[in-house]
Scaffold this active site. Structure first.
Site, short mmCIF file in Angstrom:
data_model
loop_
_atom_site.label_atom_id
_atom_site.label_comp_id
_atom_site.label_asym_id
_atom_site.label_seq_id
_atom_site.Cartn_x
_atom_site.Cartn_y
_atom_site.Cartn_z
N GLU A 123 8.81 1.92 11.38
CA GLU A 123 9.79 3.00 11.45
C GLU A 123 9.01 4.31 11.46
O GLU A 123 8.43 4.70 10.44
CB GLU A 123 10.78 2.98 10.29
CG GLU A 123 11.85 4.06 10.48
CD GLU A 123 12.80 4.19 9.31
OE1 GLU A 123 12.75 5.23 8.64
OE2 GLU A 123 13.60 3.26 9.09
N GLY A 174 6.31 5.88 8.56
CA GLY A 174 5.52 7.10 8.56
C GLY A 174 5.52 7.74 9.93
O GLY A 174 6.42 7.50 10.75
N CYS A 210 13.23 10.87 7.69
CA CYS A 210 13.05 10.51 9.10
C CYS A 210 14.33 10.69 9.90
O CYS A 210 14.29 10.97 11.10
CB CYS A 210 12.58 9.06 9.20
SG CYS A 210 11.00 8.73 8.43
N GLU A 220 8.35 17.19 15.77
CA GLU A 220 9.25 16.88 14.66
C GLU A 220 8.97 17.85 13.51
O GLU A 220 7.82 18.01 13.08
CB GLU A 220 9.03 15.45 14.16
CG GLU A 220 9.94 15.08 13.00
CD GLU A 220 9.62 13.72 12.41
OE1 GLU A 220 10.43 13.25 11.58
OE2 GLU A 220 8.58 13.13 12.76
N LYS A 262 0.88 -1.17 0.00
CA LYS A 262 0.00 0.00 0.00
C LYS A 262 0.91 1.22 0.00
O LYS A 262 1.49 1.58 1.01
CB LYS A 262 -0.90 -0.01 1.24
CG LYS A 262 -1.56 1.33 1.60
CD LYS A 262 -2.47 1.86 0.53
CE LYS A 262 -3.12 3.18 1.00
NZ LYS A 262 -2.16 4.32 0.99
#
Length: 444
Positions: A222, A200, A256, A349, A148
């Site tokens: 992650e 994500g 990330c 973040e 996906k």
């Protein structure tokens, strides 16, 4: 057909077709058969090698898609392509992992076996490598999968699956290119999947883990990282500043592993600040295909979120914007920005080219702040740290005088709310493996 809007122009870069639900249903039904297809190590290796060969022939088209769809510069797109191929190559070399981990002890056989079909939910910031880093270890370990892709990276995913079909892997890999939340919820809850791998945000990963709990899937998550960058005694200040800029501005800060906050000991703060600001002043930004150093962020919503975070940070410290916009300024451009206080960024973040620089009294203070991070994905230390100081850092990856921490043969992942499990290397392979304990006693 739905259109994909480019962050460069704000105009359609192409259109995509949602995967029909009947096709998804058929893919789900075929997953158990995929386990049998991938049972032989030689077959797994040959399929991975074939996929790498087919993808390699399409480098230019993939690079162009990545530039248009997510706004990476051509150089960044080329690097991502090579990175994506490296995961497939490593997996092909590791296709006998199941056999190598199995062992015989007299009457007892411990067999390493595939954990089962996998649902792989991939990010937009690496629209190609974000998929290959998941499908490669799954295939190497004999796990058929459905991907996906991100709702912001339809075009690259569709191109990849055209290559997958051409390479003859359509019987073990399926695409669920869809934005319907009901379709995703159906996939998450389906008990046929025994592994769920997602890259994500922490919020989304937590929600997916909750939805998957009913069928007790193995999780590889992650998630976001609030990554610190420490500059302590003994640091090469110009090199630290150069690496901080390169790390943060890659993919317009949408990685990330990009640092969010920089902490500099008082004795080096002025020199580092000057070096950092000088580097940032040389940056050009705008449409990623116009010869700039940094392209745009992915969406207008991301631009607004960054502006709001910078404004909130500005209440407690100065905010500086840098760089020169090109005449072809992107629709989703956001300039490299530094705030001189980490108040807001300590708990948020910044997924973009926004970071803080904060002076701390000494190295102990810097390490104490980093050691207290709960969204602990990556940490960078520039200077001459002691082993006991590095031991304080519970991060999935730590770069000491370097920001080059990733690769197909090493594990990445986080601690705390930065995720569960690992991707890369044998550790990433093991996420798709479980064991069967057999004892073969003689008949009486």
């Amino acid at each position: 057909m739905p259109e994909v809007i480019s962050p460069n122009s704000g105009l359609p870069a192409g259109a995509w077709s949602p995967t029909p639900e009947a096709e998804i249903t058929a893919r789900l039904a075929s997953l158990p058969r995929g386990l049998a297809i991938l049972a032989d190590a030689k077959e797994r290796r040959q399929r991975l090698e074939s996929l790498a060969k087919v993808i390699a022939a399409e480098k230019d088209e993939f690079a162009s898609l990545i530039v248009a769809e997510v706004g990476k510069t051509p150089a960044e797109a080329a690097d991502e392509f090579d990175y994506a191929i490296s995961f497939i190559t490593f997996a092909a070399q590791s296709a006998d992992t199941l056999e190598s981990l199995s062992e015989r002890r007299g009457e007892r056989v411990i067999k390493a076996v595939p954990a089962g079909p996998a649902l792989l939910i991939t990010p937009f910031n690496d629209p190609l490598a974000g998929i290959t880093r998941k499908i490669a270890p799954a295939l190497a370990c004999g796990c058929p999968a459905i991907v996906k892709p991100s709702s912001l990276a339809h075009l690259t995913a569709a191109k990849l699956f055209a290559c997958i079909d051409k390479a003859g892997l359509g019987d073990v890999l399926g695409l669920a290119n869809h934005t319907d939340r009901a379709v995703l919820d159906r996939l998450i809850r389906d008990p046929v999947f025994r592994v769920l791998s997602f890259t994500g945000s922490t919020a989304t990963g937590t929600a997916l883990a909750t939805a998957a709990a009913g069928s007790l899937k193995r999780l590889v998550l992650e998630l976001g990282g609030n990554n610190p960058f420490l500059v302590i005694d003994g640091a090469d200040v110009p090199q630290a500043a150069a690496d901080a800029v390169a790390r943060k501005l890659r993919a317009a800060g949408q990685a990330c592993s990009a640092q969010n906050r920089i902490y500099v000991v008082d004795s080096l703060h002025a020199a580092f600040r000057d070096a950092l600001f000088a580097r940032l002043s040389q940056v050009t930004y705008g449409a990623s295909d116009s010869g700039v150093v940094m392209g745009p962020v992915r969406t207008l919503q991301a631009v607004e979120a960054l502006r709001a975070l910078a404004a909130e940070s500005g209440r407690s410290g100065a905010v500086h914007s840098f760089g020169t916009p090109r005449s072809a300024e992107a629709a989703c451009a956001f300039p490299p920005t530094v705030v001189e206080n980490d108040t807001a960024l300590r708990s948020h973040e910044a997924f973009g080219p926004l970071m803080s620089v904060t002076s701390v009294p000494d190295r102990a203070s810097a390490f104490a702040i980093a050691a207290g991070e709960t969204q602990a994905l990556a940490c960078y230390v520039y200077g001459d740290p002691r082993p006991e100081e590095i031991a304080m850092l519970r991060f999935g990856s730590v770069g000491i005088n370097t920001t080059r921490i990733q690769g197909p043969d090493v594990p990445t992942g986080g601690f705390g709310t930065a995720g569960i499990g690992r991707e890369g290397g044998r550790w990433g392979l093991e996420e798709f493996i479980t064991t069967v304990n057999q004892r073969w006693a003689k008949a009486e």
